[in-house]
Design a protein around this motif. Structure first.
Motif: not given
Ligand SMILES: Cc1cc2nc3c(=O)[nH]c(=O)nc-3n(C[C@H](O)[C@H](O)[C@H](O)COP(=O)(O)OP(=O)(O)OC[C@H]3O[C@@H](n4cnc5c(N)ncnc54)[C@H](O)[C@@H]3O)c2cc1C
Length: 442
Positions: A34-36, A132-147
């Motif tokens: 994911v690339e913003r 099933e593998s992707f390069i997704a651009t124009d998307i910002k990761v807001d948070q790393v999900l923790m469990e």
């Protein structure tokens, strides 16, 4: 969720993230990058020489491509120590660097990262996970999900994606690295620099004639001394295909203390006779600025892995500038490869535990990255020492002026010229102490 999960999610499509992605794709891993930015490289700045030959491992024979992502290979290196009028330059040019895989290639990041992303896409298409593998651009990761203390995925807007490992390759503004608790401390400004750069366009033939470039050969020139107008830092000038990259890296703490602006200092740098002659007739076509690590390892996160997480590239402040070159992109590339190899081994072993991910730390420590970062910390401090920043360039330029002047007077011996220059700017005792320290650090 388990079935849908990716083997890895890579946050950031810079050199580190793309190198990890290429290694994952080649090893038949299912991943999401994911690339913003609108495209990989859109938000990236670099001076930039990519040193070493890891690129040839990721894209074999890359130099054979007509329109590869690189500008020129480096076969001419210069290190200039400046005072107001002069530059005393260590100059090394060698044809032994003419053969691929080159020791360094000059890159412009927007072009290079986008090209490398294209190569990663080709590797994805050839893998078992083409769909099933992707390069997704124009998307910002807001948070790393923790469990339960473990990173299990990412959140972007309203969407969540899950993976066995999250590889954080977000670069120097490492907000997510802080979110997962690996860099809890506020990083002091004196461990950070700001980099500014102009791209200056020329007629290609004119550029090649001016810098004696043949074919794709190129030159890198670093500067210390007057370049930075009394602010701790250094300058650079690199030849691209038909442009020059000209810029500075400056201590943020010192800029603040001296209340100076990077833009004014860049204008000052460009008036030096050596730089002014180099850029004469060119047109500024781009200006950019970006924070960059100083190479002081105290800025590194307390660890580069945690449960479900690996940190690579400048997100982990992996960078060294010990006076010879800025090494950030090659560290980003190698750390990306090592992290991805750790993921591949974890999948093969069916063990994604934190103990298994710790292998990344071992690989990093055994690699040239940590060997050099640990081995050259003293050199980083010597480079930032006020004696190196101000007095040494003045002494060498003074000496150069005497040594190279012929003026119908009896000529002094060189040792007297150097002693005179030392006494004018420092003392023999200070220079002896500094010389000893510098000699040991290198
Ligand atoms: C002026 C200057 C000159 C330099 N010169 C050199 C040089 O000559 N040689 C050298 O080797 N190094 C040089 N460097 C250092 C080099 O540029 C960095 O070390 C290198 O870019 C680090 O690569 P990276 O992939 O870790 O980070 P980056 O290149 O910064 O890539 C990080 C990526 O993550 C993306 N991202 C960040 N946050 C998010 C998020 N939340 N969601 C999605 N995407 C995100 C960004 O958009 C970016 O594409 C220079 C740096 C500067 C500023």
């Amino acid at each position: 969720m388990e079935e849908e999960a990716f083997d890895a999610i890579v946050i950031g499509g810079g050199v580190a993230g793309l190198s990890a992605a290429m290694t994952l794709a080649r090893a038949n891993m299912k991943f999401l990058l994911v690339e913003r930015g609108e495209f990989a490289g859109a938000k990236n700045v670099s001076g930039g020489v990519l040193w070493g030959s890891d690129l040839a491992k990721l894209v074999p024979q890359y130099w054979e491509e007509e329109d590869g992502g690189w500008e020129r290979f480096v076969n001419h290196r210069r290190l200039s120590l400046m005072d107001e009028q002069s530059a005393f330059t260590l100059d090394f040019k060698s044809s032994h660097w003419n053969q691929p895989p080159y020791t360094g290639v000059v890159v412009l990041r927007a072009r290079f990262d986008n090209w490398l992303a294209g190569k990663v896409q080709e590797a994805i298409d050839a893998s078992d996970f083409a769909e099933e593998s992707f390069i997704a651009t124009d998307i910002k990761v807001d948070q790393v999900l923790m469990e339960g203390g473990r990173a299990v995925g990412i959140k972007t807007g309203d969407e969540e994606f899950y993976a066995k490992v999250v590889i954080i390759a977000e670069g120097v503004n490492n907000l997510l690295t802080r979110q997962v608790g690996l860099q809890t401390e506020y990083v002091p400004a004196d461990h950070m620099l700001t980099g500014i750069k102009e791209i200056i366009r020329f007629d290609q033939q004119r550029l090649e004639d001016r810098f004696q470039l043949r074919g794709r050969s190129g030159m890198s020139n670093e500067f210390v001394g007057w370049a930075t107008d009394g602010v701790e830092g250094g300058g650079f000038l690199y030849t691209n295909k038909d442009t020059l990259s000209v810029g500075l890296v400056l201590s943020i703490a010192d800029l603040r203390a001296q209340k100076k602006s990077p833009h004014d200092i860049l204008s000052h740098f460009k008036t030096h006779p050596v730089v002014a002659d180099a850029i004469e007739g060119g047109e500024v076509v781009e200006y950019s600025a970006h924070v960059v690590s100083s190479g002081d390892k105290r800025a590194m996160p307390r660890e580069v892995y945690a449960d479900g997480v690996l940190i690579i590239g400048e997100a982990a402040n992996l960078l060294l500038n010990a006076g010879k070159a800025i090494q950030g992109m090659d560290y980003a590339m190698r750390s990306g490869i090592l992290a991805a190899e750790t993921v591949v081994e974890a999948k093969e072993a069916g063990d994604f535990s934190v103990g298994k991910l710790a292998d990344y730390r071992k690989k990093l420590d055994a690699s040239y990255i940590m060997k050099d970062i640990n081995g050259f910390q003293d050199a980083v401090h010597v480079l930032h020492d006020p004696i190196m920043q101000h007095k040494v360039p003045n002494i060498l330029c003074d000496f150069g002026r005497s040594f190279f002047s012929i003026d119908n007077q009896p000529t002094a011996k060189s040792k007297d010229m150097i002693l005179d220059a030392v006494r004018r700017h420092s003392s023999l005792w200070e220079m002896a102490k500094f010389g000893f320290k510098a000699g040991r650090s290198l």
